[in-house]
Design a protein around this motif. Sequence first.
Motif, short mmCIF file in Angstrom:
data_model
loop_
_atom_site.label_atom_id
_atom_site.label_comp_id
_atom_site.label_asym_id
_atom_site.label_seq_id
_atom_site.Cartn_x
_atom_site.Cartn_y
_atom_site.Cartn_z
N GLU A 1 41.43 42.28 31.89
CA GLU A 1 41.53 42.96 33.19
C GLU A 1 40.21 43.64 33.56
OE1 GLU A 1 44.84 45.67 33.58
OE2 GLU A 1 46.16 44.26 32.55
N LYS B 1 37.63 41.06 34.53
CA LYS B 1 37.93 40.54 35.86
C LYS B 1 37.45 41.52 36.93
CE LYS B 1 41.81 39.09 38.74
NZ LYS B 1 43.26 38.97 38.84
N THR B 2 37.70 42.80 36.71
CA THR B 2 37.26 43.84 37.65
C THR B 2 35.74 43.85 37.76
OG1 THR B 2 39.18 45.18 37.08
CG2 THR B 2 37.36 46.30 38.17
N ARG C 1 33.68 41.34 37.18
CA ARG C 1 33.25 40.13 37.92
C ARG C 1 33.45 40.30 39.42
NH1 ARG C 1 36.51 37.40 34.02
NH2 ARG C 1 35.24 37.04 32.19
N GLU C 2 34.58 40.87 39.82
CA GLU C 2 34.85 41.08 41.24
C GLU C 2 33.85 42.05 41.86
OE1 GLU C 2 38.95 42.26 41.53
OE2 GLU C 2 39.67 40.27 40.94
N LEU C 3 33.51 43.10 41.12
CA LEU C 3 32.53 44.07 41.62
C LEU C 3 31.16 43.41 41.78
CD1 LEU C 3 33.45 47.28 39.60
CD2 LEU C 3 33.70 46.92 42.06
N ARG C 4 30.81 42.55 40.85
CA ARG C 4 29.51 41.86 40.95
C ARG C 4 29.49 40.91 42.13
NH1 ARG C 4 28.04 40.52 34.65
NH2 ARG C 4 27.47 42.65 34.12
N LYS C 5 30.62 40.27 42.42
CA LYS C 5 30.69 39.36 43.57
C LYS C 5 30.51 40.12 44.87
CE LYS C 5 33.87 35.92 41.68
NZ LYS C 5 35.23 35.37 41.78
N ASN C 6 31.08 41.30 44.94
CA ASN C 6 31.06 42.09 46.17
C ASN C 6 29.78 42.89 46.36
OD1 ASN C 6 33.63 41.15 46.70
ND2 ASN C 6 34.62 42.87 45.69
N THR C 7 28.94 42.97 45.33
CA THR C 7 27.70 43.72 45.43
C THR C 7 26.60 42.81 45.96
OG1 THR C 7 28.37 45.03 43.52
CG2 THR C 7 26.05 45.12 44.13
#
Length: 119
Positions: free
Chosen positions: A62, A65-66, A68-74
Amino acid sequence: MRLRVTENGLVIPPYFLAGLDEVEISREGDVISIEKVNKNSTQESIDISIVQGEVAQNLLEEKLKTIRELRKNTPENPAKVALAQRFSELCREIQELHTDNPLSEAEIAAEIEAVRIRE
């Protein structure tokens, strides 16, 4: 509250123990109960779960995953991206330097010794 368990044991933050005269600890299964005992107040207990096995693996997944999502949105910094690409190119070039004529063990040892002498 979640506390860390390290190779040295259970890590209890200092603020948790601030102003305490006594702490009572008991354990039932994977749950550790810590009772704060103050002279002027009633006892209060906090349950702590030691997470391991499949539960720990799920928590790790988890968190990854969080991240990775933060890196995508940065938004990416173009200067950092260019620097990272240049670094990768330099690493590749260095690896290719001795592809046709690899260094012998003696040459590697001599290089290491030369660096040690310079230091």
